[in-house]
Design a protein around this motif. Structure first.
Motif, short mmCIF file in Angstrom:
data_model
loop_
_atom_site.label_atom_id
_atom_site.label_comp_id
_atom_site.label_asym_id
_atom_site.label_seq_id
_atom_site.Cartn_x
_atom_site.Cartn_y
_atom_site.Cartn_z
N ILE A 9 0.84 -1.21 0.00
CA ILE A 9 0.00 0.00 0.00
C ILE A 9 0.87 1.26 0.00
CG2 ILE A 9 -1.66 1.33 1.36
CD1 ILE A 9 -2.86 -1.32 2.28
N LEU A 10 1.90 1.26 0.84
CA LEU A 10 2.78 2.43 0.90
C LEU A 10 3.53 2.63 -0.42
CD1 LEU A 10 4.27 2.05 4.50
CD2 LEU A 10 2.53 3.66 3.73
N THR A 11 3.99 1.52 -1.01
CA THR A 11 4.70 1.63 -2.28
C THR A 11 3.79 2.15 -3.39
OG1 THR A 11 6.14 -0.22 -1.65
CG2 THR A 11 6.05 0.35 -3.99
N LEU A 12 2.56 1.63 -3.43
CA LEU A 12 1.61 2.07 -4.44
C LEU A 12 1.28 3.55 -4.27
CD1 LEU A 12 -0.31 1.40 -6.77
CD2 LEU A 12 -2.02 0.74 -5.06
N GLY A 13 1.06 3.96 -3.02
CA GLY A 13 0.74 5.37 -2.78
C GLY A 13 1.87 6.30 -3.18
N ALA A 14 3.11 5.91 -2.83
CA ALA A 14 4.25 6.76 -3.19
C ALA A 14 4.45 6.81 -4.70
CB ALA A 14 5.51 6.22 -2.51
N SER A 15 4.26 5.68 -5.37
CA SER A 15 4.44 5.66 -6.82
C SER A 15 3.38 6.51 -7.52
CB SER A 15 4.37 4.21 -7.33
OG SER A 15 5.40 3.43 -6.76
N LEU A 16 2.13 6.40 -7.06
CA LEU A 16 1.06 7.19 -7.68
C LEU A 16 1.28 8.68 -7.46
CD1 LEU A 16 -2.12 5.07 -6.87
CD2 LEU A 16 -0.99 5.35 -9.08
N ALA A 17 1.79 9.03 -6.28
CA ALA A 17 2.02 10.45 -5.99
C ALA A 17 3.02 11.06 -6.96
CB ALA A 17 2.51 10.61 -4.55
N VAL A 18 3.95 10.24 -7.44
CA VAL A 18 4.94 10.75 -8.39
C VAL A 18 4.46 10.60 -9.83
CG1 VAL A 18 7.32 10.50 -9.20
CG2 VAL A 18 6.80 10.24 -6.78
N LEU A 19 3.77 9.49 -10.12
CA LEU A 19 3.39 9.20 -11.50
C LEU A 19 2.24 10.08 -12.01
CD1 LEU A 19 3.56 5.30 -11.65
CD2 LEU A 19 4.97 6.92 -12.92
N ALA A 96 11.15 9.21 -16.81
CA ALA A 96 10.94 9.41 -15.37
C ALA A 96 9.90 8.44 -14.83
CB ALA A 96 10.51 10.86 -15.11
N SER A 97 8.84 8.20 -15.60
CA SER A 97 7.80 7.27 -15.15
C SER A 97 8.36 5.86 -15.03
CB SER A 97 6.62 7.29 -16.14
OG SER A 97 6.06 8.58 -16.23
N LEU A 98 9.15 5.46 -16.01
CA LEU A 98 9.76 4.12 -15.95
C LEU A 98 10.70 4.00 -14.76
CD1 LEU A 98 10.50 3.48 -19.74
CD2 LEU A 98 8.67 2.49 -18.35
N ALA A 99 11.43 5.08 -14.47
CA ALA A 99 12.35 5.05 -13.33
C ALA A 99 11.58 4.91 -12.02
CB ALA A 99 13.20 6.32 -13.31
N VAL A 100 10.45 5.64 -11.91
CA VAL A 100 9.64 5.56 -10.69
C VAL A 100 9.11 4.14 -10.50
CG1 VAL A 100 7.50 6.34 -9.63
CG2 VAL A 100 9.03 7.99 -10.70
N LEU A 101 8.70 3.50 -11.59
CA LEU A 101 8.20 2.13 -11.49
C LEU A 101 9.32 1.14 -11.19
CD1 LEU A 101 5.68 2.07 -14.48
CD2 LEU A 101 5.13 2.12 -12.04
N ALA A 102 10.52 1.43 -11.69
CA ALA A 102 11.63 0.50 -11.52
C ALA A 102 12.14 0.48 -10.08
CB ALA A 102 12.77 0.85 -12.48
#
Length: 209
Positions: A9-19, A96-102
């Motif tokens: 949940i924390l990882t998903l939230g942080a990723s969405l906040a950037v993506l 940048a999006s790919l980096a955030v997901l990686a």
């Protein structure tokens, strides 16, 4: 299992906040020149209608068409750098999006290989109950503190714990421990020296009269 759910949940939230800001910027509106191009096309159509109705001479119509054509060419030349800039910006956002997901995927992969997700938790009570030889300094201090909380009149315990507090730079605790040791087991040069060092260290090295 609960750890993995919370981590996901924390990882998903942080990723969405950037993506979300990155992907939102990729949905751009039409280029500013598109409206001008439509205007020029309408002008050409209107010009043809005026010629058909006899409102304008063919020679004048040709001159008007040539002028509109020049404007369209200038518009196209001005749009090319903007288009290249927009393409570059989209490429940067994609990278940048790919980096955030990686990052989370790589982190989870490394933790799965190098970490110990299946290691059972160790409550404080269990850690304090194990062999002192296998305990860390923090665990030994916690054990001593638990003992002194139950036996505050144990002067020897305070005497043992005081210099440990001093080495750990827990100066207020060291002062309390030395004073308790002196109160319960009597004064000594070693205890007075330790107490003085703890007081001076707590004051930042300043000794007041």
């Amino acid at each position: 299992m609960l750890f993995w759910v919370i981590a996901a949940i924390l990882t998903l939230g942080a990723s969405l906040a950037v993506l979300l800001p990155l992907t939102g910027g990729m949905k751009g509106a039409s280029a500013p020149g598109d409206h001008d191009l439509e205007v020029y096309r309408d002008q050409l159509s209107e010009l043809d209608r005026d010629v058909a109705r006899g409102l304008i001479q063919p020679g004048e119509a040709e001159e008007a068409r040539a002028e509109i054509g020049r404007r369209i060419l200038r518009l196209g030349a001005a749009e090319r750098p903007a288009s290249a800039s927009a393409s570059s910006s989209r490429g940067i956002r994609l990278i940048a999006s790919l980096a955030v997901l990686a990052v989370p995927l790589l982190s989870w992969g490394l933790y799965g290989v190098l970490g110990s997700p299946d290691l059972p938790s160790q409550p404080l009570a269990e850690r304090l109950a194990k062999n002192p030889a296998d305990s860390s300094v923090d665990e030994l201090v916690a054990r001593a503190e638990a003992h002194l909380a139950a036996n505050p009149s144990d002067g020897k315990g305070w005497d043992v714990l005081a210099p440990i507090y001093l080495r750990l730079q827990r100066f207020p605790d060291a002062i309390t421990a030395y004073r308790n040791a002196i109160r319960l087991d009597g004064d000594s040069a070693v205890r007075q020296a330790g107490l003085g060092e703890a007081i001076a260290s707590a004051a930042g090295g300043i000794v007041s009269a």
